[in-house]
Write a protein that holds these residues in place. Structure first.
Motif, PDB file in Angstrom:
ATOM      1  N   UNK A 191      18.416 -40.496  94.294  1.00  0.00           N
ATOM      2  CA  UNK A 191      17.057 -40.031  94.586  1.00  0.00           C
ATOM      3  C   UNK A 191      16.070 -40.606  93.579  1.00  0.00           C
ATOM      4  N   UNK A 192      14.829 -40.765  94.008  1.00  0.00           N
ATOM      5  CA  UNK A 192      13.771 -41.212  93.104  1.00  0.00           C
ATOM      6  C   UNK A 192      13.617 -40.199  91.978  1.00  0.00           C
ATOM      7  N   UNK A 193      13.324 -40.719  90.794  1.00  0.00           N
ATOM      8  CA  UNK A 193      13.128 -39.849  89.641  1.00  0.00           C
ATOM      9  C   UNK A 193      14.339 -39.714  88.761  1.00  0.00           C
ATOM     10  N   UNK A 194      15.500 -40.261  89.198  1.00  0.00           N
ATOM     11  CA  UNK A 194      16.722 -40.195  88.405  1.00  0.00           C
ATOM     12  C   UNK A 194      17.118 -41.606  88.000  1.00  0.00           C
ATOM     13  N   UNK A 195      17.251 -41.886  86.711  1.00  0.00           N
ATOM     14  CA  UNK A 195      17.612 -43.246  86.288  1.00  0.00           C
ATOM     15  C   UNK A 195      19.056 -43.565  86.641  1.00  0.00           C
ATOM     16  N   UNK A 196      19.322 -44.831  86.854  1.00  0.00           N
ATOM     17  CA  UNK A 196      20.683 -45.273  87.139  1.00  0.00           C
ATOM     18  C   UNK A 196      21.588 -44.932  85.965  1.00  0.00           C
ATOM     19  N   UNK A 197      22.749 -44.392  86.283  1.00  0.00           N
ATOM     20  CA  UNK A 197      23.712 -44.069  85.236  1.00  0.00           C
ATOM     21  C   UNK A 197      23.503 -42.714  84.590  1.00  0.00           C
ATOM     22  N   UNK A 198      22.590 -41.882  85.119  1.00  0.00           N
ATOM     23  CA  UNK A 198      22.393 -40.542  84.560  1.00  0.00           C
ATOM     24  C   UNK A 198      23.716 -39.775  84.602  1.00  0.00           C
ATOM     25  N   UNK A 199      24.077 -39.101  83.510  1.00  0.00           N
ATOM     26  CA  UNK A 199      25.386 -38.438  83.425  1.00  0.00           C
ATOM     27  C   UNK A 199      25.410 -37.121  84.200  1.00  0.00           C
ATOM     28  N   UNK A 200      25.526 -37.209  85.514  1.00  0.00           N
ATOM     29  CA  UNK A 200      25.460 -36.019  86.365  1.00  0.00           C
ATOM     30  C   UNK A 200      26.825 -35.523  86.811  1.00  0.00           C
ATOM     31  N   UNK A 201      27.885 -36.230  86.499  1.00  0.00           N
ATOM     32  CA  UNK A 201      29.215 -35.776  86.921  1.00  0.00           C
ATOM     33  C   UNK A 201      29.497 -34.381  86.370  1.00  0.00           C
ATOM     34  N   UNK A 202      29.743 -33.442  87.263  1.00  0.00           N
ATOM     35  CA  UNK A 202      30.026 -32.073  86.840  1.00  0.00           C
ATOM     36  C   UNK A 202      28.807 -31.236  86.553  1.00  0.00           C
ATOM     37  N   UNK A 203      27.619 -31.826  86.570  1.00  0.00           N
ATOM     38  CA  UNK A 203      26.401 -31.067  86.259  1.00  0.00           C
ATOM     39  C   UNK A 203      25.960 -30.259  87.476  1.00  0.00           C
ATOM     40  N   UNK A 204      25.546 -29.000  87.296  1.00  0.00           N
ATOM     41  CA  UNK A 204      25.068 -28.199  88.427  1.00  0.00           C
ATOM     42  C   UNK A 204      23.620 -28.497  88.785  1.00  0.00           C
ATOM     43  N   UNK A 205      22.864 -29.124  87.852  1.00  0.00           N
ATOM     44  CA  UNK A 205      21.456 -29.417  88.085  1.00  0.00           C
ATOM     45  C   UNK A 205      21.108 -30.811  87.632  1.00  0.00           C
ATOM     46  N   UNK A 206      19.964 -31.320  88.093  1.00  0.00           N
ATOM     47  CA  UNK A 206      19.582 -32.693  87.801  1.00  0.00           C
ATOM     48  C   UNK A 206      19.311 -32.921  86.319  1.00  0.00           C
ATOM     49  N   UNK A 207      18.982 -31.863  85.561  1.00  0.00           N
ATOM     50  CA  UNK A 207      18.731 -32.052  84.136  1.00  0.00           C
ATOM     51  C   UNK A 207      19.995 -31.894  83.308  1.00  0.00           C
ATOM     52  N   UNK A 208      21.120 -31.641  83.977  1.00  0.00           N
ATOM     53  CA  UNK A 208      22.403 -31.648  83.295  1.00  0.00           C
ATOM     54  C   UNK A 208      22.856 -30.320  82.728  1.00  0.00           C
ATOM     55  N   UNK A 209      22.031 -29.275  82.816  1.00  0.00           N
ATOM     56  CA  UNK A 209      22.385 -27.982  82.248  1.00  0.00           C
ATOM     57  C   UNK A 209      22.488 -26.939  83.353  1.00  0.00           C
ATOM     58  N   UNK A 210      23.307 -25.926  83.105  1.00  0.00           N
ATOM     59  CA  UNK A 210      23.405 -24.844  84.069  1.00  0.00           C
ATOM     60  C   UNK A 210      22.429 -23.738  83.689  1.00  0.00           C
ATOM     61  N   UNK A 211      22.049 -22.961  84.688  1.00  0.00           N
ATOM     62  CA  UNK A 211      21.147 -21.833  84.452  1.00  0.00           C
ATOM     63  C   UNK A 211      21.693 -20.630  85.207  1.00  0.00           C
ATOM     64  N   UNK A 212      20.932 -19.549  85.223  1.00  0.00           N
ATOM     65  CA  UNK A 212      21.351 -18.370  85.977  1.00  0.00           C
ATOM     66  C   UNK A 212      22.322 -17.465  85.258  1.00  0.00           C
ATOM     67  N   UNK A 213      22.447 -17.607  83.927  1.00  0.00           N
ATOM     68  CA  UNK A 213      23.307 -16.679  83.195  1.00  0.00           C
ATOM     69  C   UNK A 213      22.791 -15.259  83.398  1.00  0.00           C
ATOM     70  N   UNK A 214      23.705 -14.327  83.530  1.00  0.00           N
ATOM     71  CA  UNK A 214      23.341 -12.988  83.987  1.00  0.00           C
ATOM     72  C   UNK A 214      22.304 -12.325  83.073  1.00  0.00           C
ATOM     73  N   UNK A 215      22.378 -12.556  81.762  1.00  0.00           N
ATOM     74  CA  UNK A 215      21.446 -11.888  80.856  1.00  0.00           C
ATOM     75  C   UNK A 215      20.128 -12.658  80.686  1.00  0.00           C
TER      76      UNK A 215
END
Length: 400
Positions: free
Chosen positions: A204-228
């Motif tokens: 997709x546009x906006x993501x550089x080639x080779x961005x380390x997204x393997x296993x990432x839940x979001x495009x910025x590479x971090x997970x969110x939604x922790x219960x607290x």
């Protein structure tokens, strides 16, 4: 847990009768029997907790696929239309279990609905506003929205086709209450959340080639939604009065520009996501919460950069978050982004949180911090649109 049970009992008692006074003074009365599945479904439409999977720490996991249909009525908004809405929602509840595996859904009414009723000034929502000097979003108004989510993407497609297309069965039963002749689908937004899905859309546009997204839940590479880091149902649900048991819903479309994000090394990304005094190793240990030191101004002066999470923590009330987020990744329009969907007791809560995210009060603490530069995630995110909705409790979803 006890307070949540009290809330649900109170809401169920308050909205057990669907013929309740409308906000214009009229009394919409649906000529329908009671919902046969009411006892097995949460009284609050925005209560998806029991239907979602959890991770090993007990954090709720959003369904993998999402779709929101923004609607405008093409027929008079009268009791006949309201009855059709209620019957359509009941058809979804008959066709699918209330779970991520099958279907979770929410019906919401927008600012356009209240304007047509002549009651926007007395409604629990208002038209969206521009909340940032650096964004110029499209401020949108719709009559209604149908939020759909499932781990099975075909369920979303089947549901939309049954309610607004040419599909005549759903879950093996005839579709007796389609909505296509009553509403125009003004806009459809789609997205996903979960490991592997961002990597599948890395072109997709906006993501550089080779961005380390393997296993990432979001495009910025971090997970969110922790219960607290999420507000409780009690905190986002209105209590007492005409809107008892309801909540407000905000939907923003954000796009990402991540060339600069992934040009930084991991410590610099962690600094902007969390805090400059957090290491990547520490960030990996966060399970149900993201601890913060309430030292964002000190960090601004000492490091010349501040983190998104530490800014947002300042919007908490008595140490508790005020937004319940259900946001999800998207490539709508061909560009990587996020549909930020949140529930909050009032839209003022959302605006408080956005003001904390802006962080403009930090610019005087260090010359490197500007409206966007070194100011959390602001340099990588652009808000494209905003819309506001009201979500009634389930028993009053067609008669807000």
């Amino acid at each position: 847990m006890a307070s949540r049970r009290r809330l649900l009992s109170r809401v169920a008692a308050a909205v057990g009768i669907s013929s309740l006074a409308g906000c214009t003074g009229s009394e919409p009365s649906l000529d329908l029997p009671p919902n046969p599945r009411a006892d097995s479904l949460p009284a609050l439409q925005h209560d998806w907790v029991g239907g979602m999977r959890t991770d090993e720490h007990g954090n709720p996991l959003l369904p993998r696929f999402h779709r929101v249909l923004m609607l405008d009525a093409t027929a008079p908004i009268d009791d006949a239309l309201r009855e059709r809405v209620e019957r359509a929602c009941r058809a979804l509840e008959a066709a699918y279990d209330w779970s991520s595996a099958d279907l979770l859904h929410t019906w919401a009414w927008g600012t356009g609905y209240f304007e047509k009723q002549g009651s926007l000034g007395r409604a629990p929502i208002r038209r969206p506003r521009v909340l940032s000097r650096t964004d110029d979003p499209d401020l949108r108004s719709f009559d209604a929205a149908l939020v759909l989510a499932s781990d099975t993407e075909s369920h979303l497609t089947a549901t939309e086709a049954a309610l607004f297309g040419d599909r005549d069965t759903l879950g093996g039963a005839p579709v007796e209450a389609p909505l296509g002749d009553l509403f125009d689908r003004r806009r459809r937004v789609t997205g996903f959340m979960g490991e592997g899905l961002p990597a599948a859309h890395a072109d997709a546009e906006g993501i550089p080639e080779g961005a380390p997204l393997d296993g990432a839940p979001g495009f910025m590479g971090f997970r969110s939604g922790r219960v607290r880091t999420q507000a409780s149902l009690d905190r986002v649900t209105k209590s007492g009065g005409r809107w008892d048991g309801g909540t407000t819903m905000h939907l923003s479309h954000l796009t990402f520009s991540l060339d600069g994000w992934y040009a930084m090394d991991m410590p610099d990304r962690v600094a902007r996501m969390f805090s400059p005094d957090v290491t990547p190793e520490e960030a990996e240990t966060y399970d149900t919460d993201v601890p913060f030191a309430d030292a964002v101004r000190e960090h601004a002066r000492d490091y010349g950069v501040v983190g998104h999470t530490e800014k947002m923590a300042r919007a908490r009330e008595n140490g508790e978050p005020i937004l319940l987020r259900r946001d999800f990744n998207t490539v709508d329009g061909g560009r990587a982004g996020l549909h930020f969907l949140s529930y909050q007791r009032s839209l003022a809560d959302f605006e408080t949180a956005r003001d904390a995210m802006n962080g403009w009060w930090l610019r005087d603490d260090h010359p490197s911090i500007t409206d966007r530069q070194n100011n959390g995630l602001l340099n990588f995110v652009t808000v494209r649109s905003r819309a506001n909705f009201y979500v009634p409790p389930r028993a009053r979803r067609a008669t807000p």
